[in-house]
Scaffold this motif. Structure first.
Motif, short mmCIF file in Angstrom:
data_model
loop_
_atom_site.label_atom_id
_atom_site.label_comp_id
_atom_site.label_asym_id
_atom_site.label_seq_id
_atom_site.Cartn_x
_atom_site.Cartn_y
_atom_site.Cartn_z
N LYS A 69 -40.80 -16.75 -2.44
CA LYS A 69 -42.25 -16.68 -2.27
C LYS A 69 -42.83 -15.56 -3.13
CE LYS A 69 -45.90 -16.33 1.19
NZ LYS A 69 -46.22 -16.32 2.63
N LEU A 70 -42.20 -14.39 -3.11
CA LEU A 70 -42.70 -13.27 -3.91
C LEU A 70 -42.62 -13.57 -5.41
CD1 LEU A 70 -41.24 -10.30 -1.88
CD2 LEU A 70 -43.67 -10.82 -2.21
N LEU A 71 -41.55 -14.23 -5.84
CA LEU A 71 -41.45 -14.60 -7.25
C LEU A 71 -42.55 -15.59 -7.63
CD1 LEU A 71 -37.59 -14.95 -7.70
CD2 LEU A 71 -39.08 -13.23 -8.72
N GLY A 72 -42.85 -16.53 -6.74
CA GLY A 72 -43.93 -17.48 -6.99
C GLY A 72 -45.27 -16.79 -7.07
N LEU A 73 -45.52 -15.85 -6.16
CA LEU A 73 -46.78 -15.10 -6.19
C LEU A 73 -46.89 -14.26 -7.45
CD1 LEU A 73 -46.89 -13.93 -2.45
CD2 LEU A 73 -48.41 -15.61 -3.53
N LYS A 74 -45.79 -13.65 -7.84
CA LYS A 74 -45.78 -12.80 -9.04
C LYS A 74 -46.07 -13.63 -10.29
CE LYS A 74 -43.11 -9.38 -11.48
NZ LYS A 74 -41.93 -9.36 -12.27
N ASN A 75 -45.50 -14.81 -10.35
CA ASN A 75 -45.68 -15.67 -11.52
C ASN A 75 -47.08 -16.26 -11.60
OD1 ASN A 75 -43.08 -15.22 -12.46
ND2 ASN A 75 -42.23 -16.92 -11.30
N ASN A 76 -47.81 -16.26 -10.45
CA ASN A 76 -49.17 -16.78 -10.45
C ASN A 76 -50.21 -15.73 -10.80
OD1 ASN A 76 -48.49 -19.43 -9.80
ND2 ASN A 76 -48.50 -19.02 -7.62
N ASP A 77 -49.78 -14.48 -10.95
CA ASP A 77 -50.73 -13.41 -11.29
C ASP A 77 -51.21 -13.53 -12.72
OD1 ASP A 77 -50.89 -12.24 -8.87
OD2 ASP A 77 -49.43 -10.66 -9.27
N GLN B 260 -49.96 -10.40 0.41
CA GLN B 260 -50.12 -11.84 0.50
C GLN B 260 -49.07 -12.49 1.40
OE1 GLN B 260 -50.99 -13.73 -3.36
NE2 GLN B 260 -51.30 -11.68 -4.16
N LEU B 261 -48.18 -11.67 1.94
CA LEU B 261 -47.21 -12.16 2.91
C LEU B 261 -47.84 -12.19 4.29
CD1 LEU B 261 -44.02 -10.14 1.86
CD2 LEU B 261 -44.62 -12.48 1.22
N THR B 262 -47.33 -13.04 5.16
CA THR B 262 -47.80 -13.05 6.54
C THR B 262 -47.36 -11.74 7.22
OG1 THR B 262 -45.80 -14.06 7.45
CG2 THR B 262 -47.53 -15.58 6.65
N SER C 174 -27.97 -15.49 13.31
CA SER C 174 -26.76 -15.45 12.49
C SER C 174 -27.07 -14.83 11.13
CB SER C 174 -26.19 -16.86 12.30
OG SER C 174 -27.03 -17.62 11.46
N TYR C 175 -26.03 -14.31 10.51
CA TYR C 175 -26.16 -13.73 9.17
C TYR C 175 -26.74 -14.75 8.19
CZ TYR C 175 -24.98 -11.52 4.74
OH TYR C 175 -25.05 -10.99 3.48
N PRO C 176 -26.21 -16.01 8.15
CA PRO C 176 -26.77 -16.98 7.19
C PRO C 176 -28.26 -17.27 7.43
CG PRO C 176 -24.64 -17.75 7.98
CD PRO C 176 -25.01 -16.55 8.82
N THR C 177 -28.69 -17.27 8.69
CA THR C 177 -30.11 -17.50 8.99
C THR C 177 -30.97 -16.39 8.40
OG1 THR C 177 -29.58 -18.71 11.00
CG2 THR C 177 -31.79 -17.77 10.86
N VAL C 178 -30.53 -15.15 8.59
CA VAL C 178 -31.28 -14.00 8.07
C VAL C 178 -31.24 -14.00 6.54
CG1 VAL C 178 -31.42 -11.48 8.04
CG2 VAL C 178 -30.91 -12.67 10.17
N ARG C 179 -30.11 -14.35 5.97
CA ARG C 179 -29.97 -14.43 4.51
C ARG C 179 -30.93 -15.48 3.94
NH1 ARG C 179 -28.66 -11.52 0.14
NH2 ARG C 179 -30.19 -12.74 -0.93
N ASN C 180 -31.02 -16.63 4.63
CA ASN C 180 -31.95 -17.69 4.19
C ASN C 180 -33.39 -17.23 4.26
OD1 ASN C 180 -29.92 -19.52 3.58
ND2 ASN C 180 -29.97 -20.46 5.61
N LYS C 181 -33.73 -16.48 5.31
CA LYS C 181 -35.09 -15.97 5.45
C LYS C 181 -35.40 -15.00 4.30
CE LYS C 181 -38.25 -13.86 8.74
NZ LYS C 181 -39.11 -14.89 9.28
N LEU C 182 -34.45 -14.14 3.96
CA LEU C 182 -34.64 -13.22 2.84
C LEU C 182 -34.78 -13.99 1.53
CD1 LEU C 182 -34.79 -10.34 1.72
CD2 LEU C 182 -32.28 -10.39 1.57
N ASP C 183 -33.95 -15.00 1.33
CA ASP C 183 -34.04 -15.81 0.11
C ASP C 183 -35.40 -16.51 0.01
OD1 ASP C 183 -31.50 -15.08 -0.69
OD2 ASP C 183 -30.54 -16.90 0.09
N ASP C 184 -35.90 -17.01 1.14
CA ASP C 184 -37.23 -17.65 1.15
C ASP C 184 -38.32 -16.65 0.77
OD1 ASP C 184 -36.05 -20.04 1.91
OD2 ASP C 184 -36.62 -19.85 4.04
N LEU C 185 -38.21 -15.43 1.29
CA LEU C 185 -39.19 -14.39 0.95
C LEU C 185 -39.12 -14.02 -0.53
CD1 LEU C 185 -39.09 -11.99 4.02
CD2 LEU C 185 -41.09 -13.12 3.08
N ILE C 186 -37.93 -13.93 -1.06
CA ILE C 186 -37.76 -13.62 -2.48
C ILE C 186 -38.40 -14.73 -3.32
CG2 ILE C 186 -36.07 -13.43 -4.36
CD1 ILE C 186 -34.22 -12.02 -2.26
#
Length: 80
Positions: A72-80, A29-31, A58-70
């Motif tokens: 999103k995945l938690l939201g998808l998991k909770n909707n199952d 369900q991820l792009t 930058s490290y913070p940019t990549v960290r933010n992207k990972l946090d956004d993915l986490i």
């Protein structure tokens, strides 16, 4: 937001077909961009520093992207 329901699996080698209701892994369900990020993250053994270097970000940019993915995945998991 609706989910895609898979109802048939087909083997391209032997043409065997299986019908039913099949659950897809949550990461489907991820792009494609998000899936590529997760794959690269795994291939870099979870090193955000290496990811940042590879992406030219930058490290913070990549960290933010990972946090956004986490999130999103938690939201998808909770909707199952």
């Amino acid at each position: 937001d609706t989910k895609l329901d898979v109802s048939k699996l087909t083997c391209s080698s032997c043409n065997t077909e299986v019908s039913g209701k099949f659950m897809l892994p949550i990461w489907t369900q991820l792009t494609l961009e998000e899936q590529d990020f997760v794959l690269e993250f795994l291939l870099k053994s979870g090193s955000l520093k290496e990811m940042a270097n590879q992406l030219g970000k930058s490290y913070p940019t990549v960290r933010n992207k990972l946090d956004d993915l986490i999130d999103k995945l938690l939201g998808l998991k909770n909707n199952d």
